[in-house]
Design an enzyme around this catalytic site. Sequence first.
Site, PDB file in Angstrom:
ATOM      1  CD1 TRP A 140       0.630  -0.598   3.162  1.00 43.82           C
ATOM      2  CD2 TRP A 140      -0.441   1.481   3.339  1.00 43.82           C
ATOM      3  NE1 TRP A 140       1.145  -0.013   4.266  1.00 43.82           N
ATOM      4  CE2 TRP A 140       0.415   1.165   4.464  1.00 43.82           C
ATOM      5  CE3 TRP A 140      -1.175   2.635   3.412  1.00 43.82           C
ATOM      6  CZ2 TRP A 140       0.643   1.988   5.597  1.00 43.82           C
ATOM      7  CZ3 TRP A 140      -0.876   3.322   4.354  1.00 43.82           C
ATOM      8  CH2 TRP A 140      -0.236   3.183   5.500  1.00 43.82           C
ATOM      9  CG  ASP A 141       4.784   0.806   1.486  1.00 42.71           C
ATOM     10  OD1 ASP A 141       3.797   0.286   1.936  1.00 42.71           O
ATOM     11  OD2 ASP A 141       5.940   0.493   1.660  1.00 42.71           O
ATOM     12  CD  GLU A 182       2.729  -3.693   8.912  1.00 42.43           C
ATOM     13  OE1 GLU A 182       3.982  -4.186   9.298  1.00 42.43           O
ATOM     14  OE2 GLU A 182       2.859  -2.919   8.123  1.00 42.43           O
ATOM     15  CE  LYS A 224       6.199  -2.325  11.312  1.00 39.30           C
ATOM     16  NZ  LYS A 224       6.156  -3.238  10.443  1.00 39.30           N
ATOM     17  CD  GLN A 225       3.204   1.503   9.765  1.00 37.82           C
ATOM     18  OE1 GLN A 225       4.074   0.152   9.548  1.00 37.82           O
ATOM     19  NE2 GLN A 225       2.611   1.893   8.338  1.00 37.82           N
TER      20      GLN A 225
END
Length: 788
Positions: free
Chosen positions: A361-362, A488, A592-593
């Site tokens: 998806w980046d 994630e 995580k992000q």
Amino acid sequence: MITHPAYLVEPWCLRETELNLDILSQSESVFALSNGHVGWRGNLDEGEPHGLPGSYLNGVFEFRQLPYAEAGYGYPESGQTVINVTNGKVIRLLVDDEPFDLRYGKLHRHERMLDFRSGLLHRTAEWTSPSGRSVRVRSTRLVSFSQRAVAAIAYEVEPLDGDVRIVVQSELVANEPMPKNGTDPRTAAELENPLVPEQCHAENARIRLLHCTARSGLKVAASADHVVEGPEGTVLAAEGSDNVARLTVTSRLRSGERLRLEKFVAHGWSAARSVPAVRDQVDAALAGAVSTGWAGLADEQREFLDDFWSRADVEVDGDAEIQQAVRFALFHVLQTGARGEARALPAKGLTGPGYDGHCFWDTEMFVLPALTYTAPNAVDQALRWRHSTLPAAQERARQLGLQGAAFPWRTINGDECSAYWPAGTAAFHVNADIAYAVVRYVEATGDETFEQEVGLPLLVETARLWRSLGHHDHHGNFHIDGVTGPDEYSAVADDNLYTNLMAQQNLDEAAAAAERHPDAAAVLGVDDEETAAWRDAAMRMTVPYNEELGVHEQSAGFTRHQVWDFAGTQPDQYPLMLHFPYFDLYRKQVIKQADLVLAMSVRSDAFTAEEKARNFAYYEPLTVRDSSLSACGQAVMAAEVGQMRLAYDYLGEAAMMDLEDLEGNTRDGIHIASLGGTWYALVAGFGGMRHQGGVLSFAPRLPEQIGRLAFTTVYRQRRLRVEITGTTAVYTLLEGEALEIGHCGDAFELTPESAESRRIPPLPAGPPPEQPHGRCPATRKAPQRPKR
């Protein structure tokens, strides 16, 4: 890596002034050349020493078995791994029978320079052999933007201390031995000898190798031709075998004489065409390159990049490293997508085998935004690739008992190849990310043909997925349960806010597109009842909110989870996924992000300014940034809520991800999403650019460390320049018709006749938020490396 004194701070290039074997693998990644179809890592011309050899063709992969402790229904049957195709970079040199090997003898000078304006990689080496013979070697390398199958090298040798006998071996090499991988899951799977020989040809100055892959059934070819200039008596001889084809050039050089070899290489592959057809394909591409000549290819490269930079350049005053880094970033983002042409854009581009060469998806959320406003043709092609994989996504949805299309979490050919379903199959947000990219591209270009042919089917099939994946409760609220958002570390959660808001937009935009194109929608089976159901689900979409804390929840119930023990986590235990079980991470408040924080930037319309500030302050202390995708999104929101020092530090982390090898895996290829995120942090963060509801608007503000920011974008066949200082923004329409834009909440019409200057109002900010213990971004300081 770039903090090493061998690397200079320069605005338009990346220069290495000495050879450092300890960081050779990282150098090979940052000096990689690509056009989106062919990728050459920045290995030394002579092939050795090397860190990680790499030549790639976009879409060429091999199947491999996926490891399962326990098989389960719906698990992908096989994985896909990018392979190292035939290496056309190798030019070996012998000086009086001694190999030109920089590990031996004495290296007096070694410099490499990647020029972002010309697209050329230059190298100069001055070396004395163990027996005392000295030579100077100059080479220049390119991977052509104008002729997508073609790469080329100009290679020159001259003696420095009298006559010398020179032998140059220009090679095509297949099935190169590869170094062993470690245990990091981000590295590629090991495949030994992935190419099966089919044909070899060597005659006059032309050589060719043709192979196939055993399981994926792809035919891969490389062909090379040469132009040699040398003194009288220079001799050429060609030979070949299954995995090596070679042109050997022998010459004796006197003082003042040079041997020059121009090597033209054409790559090609096919899953459908015959061996003779693929052979003819590369020979035809090679003929075109030779006809153009080295100088012609270099001129075409410069012309292509001149056009790109006129639409894409970003100027940063006050931080020379960031200035260099953003141009490095844009150059590599362009290399990733320029000639991808209906192929995936891998997370590492074509610079290395990291993540097995997979697309995530980046692409849609971090790479395509930069390309949408600088090189929109590349976005058209990237989304056409997604459209070409629609049948596989529809089949995957049926396998999962869903309607519409379920696009893969990670893939090369369109099939899901993630063996870990909580982070793969459950990450359904990739479908809404694709829809978001479609909407953004159509709004930015006005390409109605694309919308009807490509965008509409993608919007319709992703909307159908959300309607079948979600459900209404007894109050009529719409829920999407059991999914994984961008974070994630919080898998299989109910009502992930990012997923819900992106799905909401997906549903609304699908209904609107179906109304704009009723005939095309009817062909897809869309009727009024279905679009009404989409709008109802969107209107009733659940948006988790904790009234007691006054913040949105990343997912339902997230704020009641136990907070991770950050104080008890050691610095060497990051990234957490390599040191703790996912089971423990999933039960805790640890991120995580950027997840909810990313949602606030891409769905800015769904939050008030006060909500953004409170949410940002709550989630900052929980976000450990174990992903290279995080810092750029945090930079954007930090700027929007007025935390400019923090935004500047996060910009630095995104921009220097590979130039400082912050995650320790640049050796496997650069982080294309973080590079795209560098543009995003500057343009959407400090430039405050938003594009919603068909209006392009700006809310600019700069940190005190940056005195001026200027950037150019393309929008609806217009070219717009924005120049920002601490108190003023100046908007100039460089090309195209008048345009209505927004500035800090006010709309005005911008005409080509004159620039418009607007004051930037002050933005009050609350106290700086905290970060997890030991995970604060590095405070950016003035560059420590020498400038040039």
